[in-house]
Design an enzyme around this catalytic site. Structure first.
Site, PDB file in Angstrom:
ATOM      1  N   HIS A 206      36.327  97.181  -2.856  1.00 45.44           N
ATOM      2  CA  HIS A 206      36.956  96.104  -2.098  1.00 45.44           C
ATOM      3  C   HIS A 206      37.477  96.588  -0.527  1.00 45.44           C
ATOM      4  O   HIS A 206      37.466  95.847   0.290  1.00 45.44           O
ATOM      5  CB  HIS A 206      38.112  95.640  -2.688  1.00 45.44           C
ATOM      6  CG  HIS A 206      37.603  94.628  -3.681  1.00 45.44           C
ATOM      7  ND1 HIS A 206      37.361  93.337  -3.716  1.00 45.44           N
ATOM      8  CD2 HIS A 206      37.424  95.008  -5.001  1.00 45.44           C
ATOM      9  CE1 HIS A 206      37.083  92.797  -4.628  1.00 45.44           C
ATOM     10  NE2 HIS A 206      37.071  93.725  -5.663  1.00 45.44           N
TER      11      HIS A 206
ATOM     12  N   ASP B 166      29.219  81.746   5.521  1.00 44.38           N
ATOM     13  CA  ASP B 166      29.975  82.823   4.624  1.00 44.38           C
ATOM     14  C   ASP B 166      28.588  83.865   4.667  1.00 44.38           C
ATOM     15  O   ASP B 166      27.558  83.592   4.996  1.00 44.38           O
ATOM     16  CB  ASP B 166      30.219  82.222   2.914  1.00 44.38           C
ATOM     17  CG  ASP B 166      28.891  81.748   2.300  1.00 44.38           C
ATOM     18  OD1 ASP B 166      27.698  81.776   2.695  1.00 44.38           O
ATOM     19  OD2 ASP B 166      28.959  81.291   1.374  1.00 44.38           O
TER      20      ASP B 166
ATOM     21  N   ASP C  59      34.750  85.783   1.843  1.00 51.20           N
ATOM     22  CA  ASP C  59      33.851  85.766   2.975  1.00 51.20           C
ATOM     23  C   ASP C  59      33.307  84.629   3.924  1.00 51.20           C
ATOM     24  O   ASP C  59      32.455  84.569   4.271  1.00 51.20           O
ATOM     25  CB  ASP C  59      32.527  86.510   2.327  1.00 51.20           C
ATOM     26  CG  ASP C  59      31.736  85.678   1.405  1.00 51.20           C
ATOM     27  OD1 ASP C  59      32.632  84.959   0.833  1.00 51.20           O
ATOM     28  OD2 ASP C  59      30.633  85.752   1.190  1.00 51.20           O
TER      29      ASP C  59
ATOM     30  N   ASN D 109      31.568  94.404  -2.487  1.00 49.68           N
ATOM     31  CA  ASN D 109      32.874  94.463  -3.303  1.00 49.68           C
ATOM     32  C   ASN D 109      32.602  95.018  -4.633  1.00 49.68           C
ATOM     33  O   ASN D 109      33.350  96.076  -5.223  1.00 49.68           O
ATOM     34  CB  ASN D 109      33.585  93.422  -3.513  1.00 49.68           C
ATOM     35  CG  ASN D 109      34.321  92.735  -2.097  1.00 49.68           C
ATOM     36  OD1 ASN D 109      34.546  93.719  -1.390  1.00 49.68           O
ATOM     37  ND2 ASN D 109      34.554  91.430  -1.958  1.00 49.68           N
TER      38      ASN D 109
ATOM     39  N   ASP E 150      36.628  95.129   2.742  1.00 47.76           N
ATOM     40  CA  ASP E 150      37.730  94.367   3.645  1.00 47.76           C
ATOM     41  C   ASP E 150      37.293  95.241   5.073  1.00 47.76           C
ATOM     42  O   ASP E 150      37.554  94.314   6.194  1.00 47.76           O
ATOM     43  CB  ASP E 150      39.096  95.105   3.373  1.00 47.76           C
ATOM     44  CG  ASP E 150      39.781  94.380   2.091  1.00 47.76           C
ATOM     45  OD1 ASP E 150      39.157  93.314   1.664  1.00 47.76           O
ATOM     46  OD2 ASP E 150      40.569  95.047   1.543  1.00 47.76           O
TER      47      ASP E 150
END
Length: 548
Positions: A352, A339, A382, A347, A356
């Site tokens: 966000h 991750d 993630d 975020n 993204d």
């Protein structure tokens, strides 16, 4: 096989529909053509009767004029001094007559009007071979006769009506002939036949020869009468019957209409056949579409909507088959689970939408690291995983991990912002560390945990000791949670003694775990675990709650 049979059956039924539609359409076309022909004949019959009546009326006027003139001569015993005046009155009263003639002893001596007919004066009817036979017949039978059409000595063609005149006390003495003449051209023009010819009609005037019985055509239009569409009407005269034949050749119209009708029938039959074929195949086509849409939905269900990468479901459903096949073939590979370090802060602080975009960029970079059956999977948030197939050894897996670290840590531009990310990776090899997806994920997760414990932005390869350590840690965490819940954490007070004063000045609180199996557990064994798992604050609260 079943699909082919259904399509063949649908094609057969569609062909039958085409043939049936074609047959019905052809029958209706021919029926319509027959009706057109019948209607055309009905129309022609009406026209023929009308024109025949007109011709008959005009010819009858000639017979009437002749009879009147013959009667007048007979009554005057052959002396008509005012012939011109008398003839003029007859022609004015009856009309339609070209001229009237008197022929005493068979020799034409009087004609009204004379102009244009001078050459006929002195013609001996009984001596002329064209007229003699009919004249002798009229005398013998004492009856009216009609000649012609005949060619006249003064020019032209005409119909001549002659009546023999007898005088004397018993009217037995032949005096001569009274005649009325109608030019054939005038007779035809007085009707609508010429006008009808200009409209495309054809006509002919015929009569049957009294002796031979042959049908003689004595006047006709430029275009011959079509015998198939021809109708006849009788012209009844005192001396016999003529026929008026009329036709309207609409064969070209019928052919054109038939061609267009059959073309329309073929098109409609083809449309019906195709429509019937499509209707019969509709259930099969719908099943195919449903199956296709189902496959598309399944593909969508196996893909991450943000990055387009395979998702966790794909990992569970599809990758297991590839993994099993690879192990069956004796291949080695690696499951790398990782991750993004501190991704949550992107975020939370930037948004966000930017997060993204970061994930999409990361997915694109990871896609460039794989080939063949190698698969990049977004597990959620993630979290990512890459499954590498057909690796020679662990060193190759570590090289792949180094490539991932470099790809993630490369400077990233999102709009005007720059990001430099890091990641921690856990590696589980197969078949050494597992042969099933779930097992590999669990072992890679254990290795990932160890990598994070060592400081992040690095990778760790799984081994059994890690698993045992993780299991022990998990068990201790569970036991510590139960201890807090069951109030097994207790305090012991150790007095603080002041040597100078020689008395107790305070007490030190010492925490102990009153373990139901191990007895008292000292803090150096469980406080680090409590701090790492967040239980330390809970324990502090519980102590305050219990002892205050």
């Amino acid at each position: 096989m079943l699909s082919w049979f259904k399509e063949s059956l649908a094609l057969l039924f569609s062909a039958l529909v085409f043939i049936l539609s074609l047959g019905i359409g052809g029958y209706l076309t021919e029926l319509a053509n027959d009706n057109i022909v019948k209607e055309n004949k009905l129309l022609l019959s009406g026209i023929a009767r009308t024109q025949a009546s007109e011709l008959e009326r005009r010819l009858s006027s000639a017979f009437t004029s002749t009879q009147i003139l013959a009667h007048a001569v007979s009554q005057s015993d052959g002396n008509i001094s005012d012939f011109d005046s008398y003839a003029a009155n007859i022609m004015d009263s009856i009309g339609g007559i070209a001229n009237l003639q008197l022929a005493p002893g068979g020799i034409i001596s009087n004609i009204y009007p004379l102009k244009g007919n001078e050459s006929a004066i002195g013609l001996d009817i009984l001596a002329n071979p064209d007229y003699r036979e009919a004249a002798e017949f009229a005398i013998k039978e004492r009856s009216l006769i009609a000649l012609g059409p005949v060619s006249l000595v003064q020019g032209g063609t005409a119909v001549i009506v002659r009546a023999p005149v007898f005088i004397g006390e018993d009217s037995n003495q032949f005096w001569g002939f009274a005649s009325a003449l109608i030019f054939l051209k005038d007779l035809v023009e007085a009707s609508r036949l010429i006008e009808l010819e200009q409209e495309g009609y054809s006509f002919a005037l015929t009569r049957v020869h009294a002796d031979s019985g042959d049908t003689l055509t004595f006047y006709h239009s430029d275009h011959a009468v079509d015998e198939q569409s021809m109708v006849q009407a009788d012209i009844v005269l005192p001396t016999g019957t003529w026929q008026l034949c009329i036709s309207h050749n609409n064969s070209e119209f019928i052919i054109a209409r038939t061609s267009i009708s059959y073309l329309v029938v073929i098109i409609i039959s083809a449309i019906l056949a195709v429509a019937f074929y499509l209707i019969l195949l509709q259930p099969q086509r719908l099943r195919h579409q449903v199956a296709e849409k189902t496959r598309e939905l399944q593909q969508l269900a196996l893909r991450d909507p943000l990055t387009g990468l395979p998702n966790r479901r794909y990992l569970n459903d599809k990758l297991s088959d590839l993994l099993r096949e690879s192990i069956t073939l004796g291949q080695h590979g690696a499951f790398i689970y990782f991750d993004l370090d501190n991704f949550k802060s992107i975020n939370d602080t930037i948004g966000h939408d930017v997060g993204d975009q970061v994930l999409i960029k990361v997915a694109e970079r990871l896609q460039r690291l794989v080939s063949g059956n190698d698969t990049v999977v977004r597990l959620g948030g993630d979290e990512f995983a890459i499954v590498f197939f057909d690796l020679a050894n662990l060193q190759q897996a570590e090289q792949k991990a180094e490539g991932i670290l470099q790809a993630i840590s490369a400077l990233m531009h999102i709009g005007e912002r720059e990001f430099r990310l890091s990641t921690s990776l856990g590696i589980a090899t197969f078949p050494e560390n597992g042969s099933h997806t779930l097992e590999l994920m669990q072992n890679a997760d254990v290795a990932l945990y160890q990598a994070k414990q060592k400081g992040k932005n690095q990778y760790k390869c799984f081994d059994e000791q890690m698993k045992q350590t993780a299991l022990n840690t998990h068990n201790e965490e569970q036991a510590l949670a139960r201890a807090i819940h069951n109030k097994e954490i207790v305090l012991y007070y150790q007095p603080q003694f002041d040597i100078k004063l020689g008395q107790i000045v305070g007490a030190e609180a010492l925490v102990r775990w009153n373990h139901p199996e191990r007895g008292l557990v000292f803090p150096n064994e469980f406080i680090p675990l409590a701090e790492a798992t967040g239980f330390a604050t809970v324990a502090d609260f519980m102590l305050l709650y219990v002892y205050t």
